[in-house]
Each structure stands twice: as C-alpha cells, then as structure tokens.
Design an enzyme around this catalytic site. Structure first.
Site, PDB file in Angstrom:
ATOM      1  N   GLU A 177      29.727  37.817  33.201  1.00  0.00           N
ATOM      2  CA  GLU A 177      29.651  36.817  34.247  1.00  0.00           C
ATOM      3  C   GLU A 177      28.880  35.815  34.311  1.00  0.00           C
ATOM      4  O   GLU A 177      27.572  35.654  34.551  1.00  0.00           O
ATOM      5  CB  GLU A 177      29.456  37.604  35.663  1.00  0.00           C
ATOM      6  CG  GLU A 177      29.411  36.670  36.891  1.00  0.00           C
ATOM      7  CD  GLU A 177      29.116  37.231  38.046  1.00  0.00           C
ATOM      8  OE1 GLU A 177      28.696  38.443  38.269  1.00  0.00           O
ATOM      9  OE2 GLU A 177      29.009  36.474  39.283  1.00  0.00           O
ATOM     10  N   LYS A 219      34.264  37.474  34.260  1.00  0.00           N
ATOM     11  CA  LYS A 219      33.961  37.071  35.699  1.00  0.00           C
ATOM     12  C   LYS A 219      33.655  35.699  35.545  1.00  0.00           C
ATOM     13  O   LYS A 219      32.293  35.473  35.785  1.00  0.00           O
ATOM     14  CB  LYS A 219      33.265  38.044  36.504  1.00  0.00           C
ATOM     15  CG  LYS A 219      33.040  37.846  37.866  1.00  0.00           C
ATOM     16  CD  LYS A 219      32.474  39.000  38.629  1.00  0.00           C
ATOM     17  CE  LYS A 219      31.925  38.605  39.925  1.00  0.00           C
ATOM     18  NZ  LYS A 219      31.439  39.789  40.830  1.00  0.00           N
TER      19      LYS A 219
HETATM   20  P1  13P Z   1      30.559  36.360  45.442  1.00  0.00           P
HETATM   21  O1  13P Z   1      32.100  36.427  45.535  1.00  0.00           O
HETATM   22  O2  13P Z   1      30.053  36.375  46.734  1.00  0.00           O
HETATM   23  O3  13P Z   1      30.215  34.623  44.569  1.00  0.00           O
HETATM   24  O4  13P Z   1      29.947  37.583  44.533  1.00  0.00           O
HETATM   25  C1  13P Z   1      30.454  38.062  43.472  1.00  0.00           C
HETATM   26  C2  13P Z   1      29.429  38.298  42.587  1.00  0.00           C
HETATM   27  O5  13P Z   1      29.336  39.440  42.175  1.00  0.00           O
HETATM   28  C3  13P Z   1      28.369  37.620  42.178  1.00  0.00           C
HETATM   29  O6  13P Z   1      27.606  37.931  41.196  1.00  0.00           O
END
Ligand code: 13P
Length: 336
Positions: A177, A219
């Site tokens: 991510e 992600k």
């Molecule tokens: P949000 O969808 O609130 O951005 O959170 C997703 C997430 O896991 C951020 O690390």
C-alpha cells in the site's frame, strides 16, 4: 509450493466481486473515530465495535477479508468466541496490519517513513498461528511544496518490498500500500505525476527484492484532485485516469488492485470504483476495494456506542458493502 498458496489467497481476496473491510485502525486512530460519536476509547468499546462489524449478517457475501490490528486479532467477543473464528465462520479471511506506523522521515520532517521491519519474520510467524492469511503495510507519500522527495519515495518503496518479501517467505500474502495522500490543493495532474513515480519506484523495488507479483495485492490511491483543489475532477475523469495510470505502472501478473478510500466520501468511493469497472475495462487485474472510512462512516454514526443501535449500524455497513460489491461488477446504481 508456497507461491501457490500466496496466489490462492490473493485470488480469493478479489473473487466474486468482493473486497476488503479495512478495520485495522491503530488504538490511536480508532480513538479518533470513536470520539466523533462520543464513545470513550476503551478496549471493551473497541471490541464491541469490531464485534458488531464482524457479526453482520451476510457480510461474507460482499467482503472477502478483513484487515485487523494487533489487539483485534487476539480479542474475543463478549460471549468468549474469538473474533477470528467469527470471521472464519462467515467465510471472511483474516488479515493483519504489520507496520508500526508512519514516522517523521529523518532529514525531511514534512515527510514520513513507515516503520516495522525489525522482528517482522517472528511476528509474521505468530500471526500465521493466530489465523492470518494476508498482511498490510501502508507507506504515506505527501504532496506539498517541494515534496515528495525522491528520498521519501525510494525509502518507502524499499521498505514496502522488504516487508512484502518477508511476508511471502512466512506464508502471508502481502498487500502493498503506497498511499499518495489526497490532502492539499494540488490538481489531478500533480496526483497522477506523483502516483506514477511512486508506483514505478515501488515495482522496481519489488523486482529488485524478488517479490512474487502473483502472490501479492496492490492497494493504491486513486488518481484524484487534492481535497482543497479549487477544480475537482468528475467521476469519469478520476476513473479513467486512475485506470490509465495503473495500466502504465502495474504488471499484469498482479492478481488484484484493491483501492483505499483515503478520505473520499462513501458515495464518491463507490462511484469511482463503479465507473472504472463499468466504463474503463477490461483491465488485466481485478479492480476492487479495501476501504476503511468509506465502509464504516455511516455504520459508526448509526451505532453511537449503544447496544440498541447495533441492527441499524449493521444495516448501514451491509448497504455500503453491497454497493461496493456492485461497483466491482460495474453495476452500481445509486438510485437502486
Ligand atoms: P481508508 O479507506 O479509510 O483510507 O483506509 C484504508 C486503509 O487501510 C488505509 O491504510
């Protein structure tokens, strides 16, 4: 052998138009969320809230997995059943956040570097024993005056790849991510430029560190206008430019891309994903969701910390989960 297992999990995570519920807020972050509904940040309250989420009837029809925080993966419901076994009975795969947070980047205090590599192999082993099948690590890239720096993007990409390789060696499918924040007054062009540089740097590091692309999930943020930008790109522009950017940067071997919501409203997050799947396919990977706030906002508001509101809160959650699942198929219709 282990790659088959990693890839199987990755493919299950994006199968059947399902997505992830990100419920891995640290104790500090969930405290901020609970504060908005006037609930004190106590372990039992955090447990009650997460129990409400995971016991939602039919959640497994729309949610393939949930990302948990360290406290939650060890917690039991009020009746003594472990939260992990509640999820497993609902057909939901448990996952775990393994980073220990984004800290100030040495020498560039307006930027962040995510920590958590020390001792990670042992923690991965423990989490596998507790039932986790995938993991998450979030890097934060901030857009501002003269930032992001190449230094910030490179160090975060390096750490993401190190984390991903350690998880794969230990049998957890990594969610990689790299989040380019939407905070700021930058326009969508700037977001696209920074997202492109970030993704290219991340995949370069994943290659350098021999991470198996078939056994991971990406992600990312969407390509979107900064939240304070005077001119906001519309739904189709966000969707089209996001898919175009990802096609340029993400190898087809990656089974799935599961977006974060990043501060978008529930409705915007659903509409953007829906437009990608409805109008800008076909794409080489599944396009799905791993939303935190965009799945939980109205649920949390409906709950307010009161047992009498649990049904209403669960209804709000299932409504968003169902809407996002429809968005994975490109069939979401707000009026429906
Ligand atoms: P949000 O969808 O609130 O951005 O959170 C997703 C997430 O896991 C951020 O690390």
């Amino acid at each position: 052998m282990i790659l088959d297992q990693l890839a199987k999990t990755a493919n299950e995570m994006v199968a059947d138009d399902k997505g992830l519920l990100a419920a891995d807020e640290s104790n500090g972050t969930i405290g901020k969320r609970l504060d908005t509904i006037g609930v004190e940040n106590l372990e039992d309250h955090r447990r009650d809230y997460r129990e409400l989420l995971f016991r939602t009837q039919d959640l497994g029809n729309f949610i393939s997995g949930t990302i948990l925080y360290d406290e939650t993966i060890r917690q039991s419901a009020a009746d003594g059943t472990s939260l992990v076994s509640i999820m497993q009975s609902a057909g939901i795969i448990p996952g775990i956040k393994v980073d220990t947070g984004a800290k100030s980047l040495p020498g560039s205090p307006d930027e962040k570097i995510t920590e958590g590599l020390d001792g990670l192999p042992a923690r991965v082993e423990e989490y596998v024993g507790l039932g986790a099948r995938f993991a998450k690590w979030r890097a934060v890239i901030t857009i501002g005056d003269h930032i992001p720096s190449r230094y910030c993007i490179h160090t975060n990409a390096h750490a993401l790849a190190r984390y991903a390789k350690i998880c794969q060696e230990g049998g957890l499918t990594p969610i990689v991510e790299p989040e380019v924040l939407m905070d700021g007054d930058h326009d969508i062009d700037r977001c696209e430029q920074v997202t492109t540089l970030t993704l290219n740097t991340v995949f370069d590091e994943l290659y350098a560190q021999d991470v198996a692309l078939e056994g991971m999930i990406l992600k990312p943020n969407m390509v979107i206008s900064g939240s304070d930008c005077g001119s906001q790109a519309d739904v189709d522009e966000v969707a089209g430019r996001t898919v175009e950017c990802l096609k340029r940067c993400v190898p087809a071997a990656v089974p799935g891309i599961m977006f974060l919501s990043g501060g978008q409203s529930e409705e915007d997050a659903t509409a953007h994903l829906n437009a990608m799947n409805a109008k800008f396919g076909p794409a080489p990977w599944k396009l799905s969701y791993s939303y935190g706030r965009a799945l939980q906002q109205s649920c949390l508001k409906a709950w307010k910390g009161e047992a009498g509101n649990v049904d209403a809160a669960q209804e709000a959650l299932i409504e968003r989960a169902q809407a996002n699942s429809a968005a994975c198929a490109g069939t979401y219709n707000k009026a429906a």
